[in-house]
Design a protein around this motif. Structure first.
Motif, mmCIF file in Angstrom:
data_model
loop_
_atom_site.group_PDB
_atom_site.id
_atom_site.type_symbol
_atom_site.label_atom_id
_atom_site.label_comp_id
_atom_site.label_asym_id
_atom_site.label_seq_id
_atom_site.Cartn_x
_atom_site.Cartn_y
_atom_site.Cartn_z
ATOM 1 N N MET A 1 -15.476 -4.412 -12.411
ATOM 2 C CA MET A 1 -14.833 -5.700 -12.593
ATOM 3 C C MET A 1 -15.225 -6.636 -11.458
ATOM 4 S SD MET A 1 -11.002 -4.836 -13.731
ATOM 5 C CE MET A 1 -10.640 -5.562 -15.282
ATOM 6 N N GLY A 2 -16.288 -7.346 -11.614
ATOM 7 C CA GLY A 2 -16.775 -8.219 -10.583
ATOM 8 C C GLY A 2 -16.017 -9.528 -10.474
ATOM 9 N N ASN A 3 -15.108 -9.830 -11.389
ATOM 10 C CA ASN A 3 -14.382 -11.095 -11.381
ATOM 11 C C ASN A 3 -13.046 -11.014 -10.663
ATOM 12 O OD1 ASN A 3 -16.447 -12.121 -12.888
ATOM 13 N ND2 ASN A 3 -15.386 -11.921 -14.832
ATOM 14 N N GLU A 4 -12.719 -9.890 -10.086
ATOM 15 C CA GLU A 4 -11.436 -9.752 -9.418
ATOM 16 C C GLU A 4 -11.398 -10.613 -8.167
ATOM 17 O OE1 GLU A 4 -10.138 -5.779 -8.709
ATOM 18 O OE2 GLU A 4 -10.507 -5.181 -10.770
ATOM 19 N N VAL A 5 -10.248 -11.180 -7.902
ATOM 20 C CA VAL A 5 -10.044 -12.035 -6.739
ATOM 21 C C VAL A 5 -9.393 -11.193 -5.650
ATOM 22 C CG1 VAL A 5 -8.850 -14.093 -5.914
ATOM 23 C CG2 VAL A 5 -9.740 -14.017 -8.247
ATOM 24 N N HIS A 6 -9.913 -11.321 -4.434
ATOM 25 C CA HIS A 6 -9.313 -10.599 -3.314
ATOM 26 C C HIS A 6 -8.014 -11.300 -2.926
ATOM 27 C CE1 HIS A 6 -8.787 -8.330 0.320
ATOM 28 N NE2 HIS A 6 -8.685 -9.471 1.007
ATOM 29 N N ILE A 7 -6.936 -10.550 -2.943
ATOM 30 C CA ILE A 7 -5.618 -11.069 -2.584
ATOM 31 C C ILE A 7 -5.165 -10.359 -1.316
ATOM 32 C CG2 ILE A 7 -3.207 -11.311 -3.335
ATOM 33 C CD1 ILE A 7 -5.072 -12.877 -5.109
ATOM 34 N N ASP A 8 -4.972 -11.118 -0.245
ATOM 35 C CA ASP A 8 -4.482 -10.504 0.990
ATOM 36 C C ASP A 8 -2.966 -10.655 1.073
ATOM 37 O OD1 ASP A 8 -4.002 -13.119 1.818
ATOM 38 O OD2 ASP A 8 -5.685 -13.167 3.226
ATOM 39 N N ARG A 9 -2.401 -10.257 2.176
ATOM 40 C CA ARG A 9 -0.948 -10.284 2.367
ATOM 41 C C ARG A 9 -0.397 -11.703 2.242
ATOM 42 N NH1 ARG A 9 2.167 -11.858 6.032
ATOM 43 N NH2 ARG A 9 0.567 -12.162 7.599
ATOM 44 N N ILE A 10 -1.096 -12.674 2.804
ATOM 45 C CA ILE A 10 -0.615 -14.062 2.747
ATOM 46 C C ILE A 10 -0.687 -14.595 1.316
ATOM 47 C CG2 ILE A 10 -1.043 -16.429 3.525
ATOM 48 C CD1 ILE A 10 -1.918 -15.218 6.223
ATOM 49 N N ASP A 11 -1.777 -14.309 0.607
ATOM 50 C CA ASP A 11 -1.873 -14.721 -0.801
ATOM 51 C C ASP A 11 -0.732 -14.111 -1.614
ATOM 52 O OD1 ASP A 11 -4.209 -16.188 -0.364
ATOM 53 O OD2 ASP A 11 -5.518 -14.529 -0.938
ATOM 54 N N SER A 12 -0.456 -12.843 -1.371
ATOM 55 C CA SER A 12 0.649 -12.177 -2.087
ATOM 56 C C SER A 12 1.973 -12.863 -1.801
ATOM 57 C CB SER A 12 0.738 -10.704 -1.685
ATOM 58 O OG SER A 12 -0.374 -10.005 -2.150
ATOM 59 N N GLU A 13 2.181 -13.255 -0.570
ATOM 60 C CA GLU A 13 3.427 -13.944 -0.204
ATOM 61 C C GLU A 13 3.482 -15.329 -0.849
ATOM 62 O OE1 GLU A 13 7.213 -14.384 1.382
ATOM 63 O OE2 GLU A 13 5.984 -12.595 1.104
ATOM 64 N N ILE A 14 2.347 -16.019 -0.903
ATOM 65 C CA ILE A 14 2.297 -17.313 -1.583
ATOM 66 C C ILE A 14 2.687 -17.146 -3.054
ATOM 67 C CG2 ILE A 14 0.707 -19.086 -2.462
ATOM 68 C CD1 ILE A 14 -0.757 -18.892 0.275
ATOM 69 N N LEU A 15 2.108 -16.152 -3.700
ATOM 70 C CA LEU A 15 2.426 -15.902 -5.112
ATOM 71 C C LEU A 15 3.900 -15.556 -5.293
ATOM 72 C CD1 LEU A 15 -0.761 -13.899 -6.126
ATOM 73 C CD2 LEU A 15 -0.219 -16.284 -6.691
ATOM 74 N N PHE A 16 4.439 -14.733 -4.407
ATOM 75 C CA PHE A 16 5.855 -14.375 -4.484
ATOM 76 C C PHE A 16 6.724 -15.624 -4.367
ATOM 77 C CE2 PHE A 16 9.845 -13.520 -2.290
ATOM 78 C CZ PHE A 16 10.449 -12.659 -3.191
ATOM 79 N N GLN A 17 6.444 -16.451 -3.369
ATOM 80 C CA GLN A 17 7.261 -17.649 -3.144
ATOM 81 C C GLN A 17 7.163 -18.616 -4.332
ATOM 82 O OE1 GLN A 17 9.467 -18.146 -0.767
ATOM 83 N NE2 GLN A 17 8.959 -16.234 0.288
ATOM 84 N N LEU A 18 5.973 -18.781 -4.882
ATOM 85 C CA LEU A 18 5.821 -19.689 -6.025
ATOM 86 C C LEU A 18 6.475 -19.135 -7.285
ATOM 87 C CD1 LEU A 18 2.220 -21.075 -5.488
ATOM 88 C CD2 LEU A 18 4.400 -22.280 -5.175
#
Length: 152
Positions: A1-18
């Motif tokens: 799956m070459g289309n996967e986006v790398h999600i780090d801890r900060i991205d995960s927190e952004i997604l959680f907050q949104l």
């Protein structure tokens, strides 16, 4: 799956907050995730452009709209041709009571979630719309006892 986006801890927190509040300002979101506003905005834009964030929605209380009864319906159909499936799907998707509609692998063929005012409205929907469709073979209704978790 070459289309996967790398999600780090900060991205995960952004997604959680949104997910908790999609109306957060960038300044407030940045504060909550420990960034300054410009890099926070860049991360949100990157997540949007990558298709991780696909939109922002209002969460509506069905009871406030007079649609407090939610019913899950398993639907089996007797159709073998694409035209019948497409007509069935277009018809059911057009019903205003239908708030979720999925074609399934295996049985049932479809999963339909409807929101109506009460049991009488559900009976009217079931007998007047859904069960009257020619390809419907079997319907099984499930009424919710308690909603434990919704959303993503």
């Amino acid at each position: 799956m070459g289309n996967e986006v790398h999600i780090d801890r900060i991205d995960s927190e952004i997604l959680f907050q949104l997910r908790q509040d999609g109306r957060l300002t960038n300044v407030e979101l940045a504060r909550r995730v420990g960034l300054t506003p410009p890099p926070c905005l860049r991360r949100v834009k990157r997540l949007e452009e990558a298709g991780v964030i696909t939109g922002y929605r209002a969460v509506v209380d069905p009871e406030a709209l007079g649609r407090g009864l939610e019913v899950l319906i398993d639907v089996e159909v007797s159709a073998n041709d694409r035209k019948t499936f497409e007509e069935f799907e277009n018809t059911v998707a057009s019903f205003e009571e239908v708030i979720e509609f999925r074609r399934m692998f295996g049985r049932p063929d479809y999963f339909v979630r409807v929101a109506v005012a009460d049991h009488a409205a559900y009976e009217a929907f079931l007998t007047g719309k859904l069960s009257g469709l020619s390809c419907v073979l079997r319907l099984e209704s499930h009424l919710t006892m308690k909603n434990i978790k919704t959303g993503s």
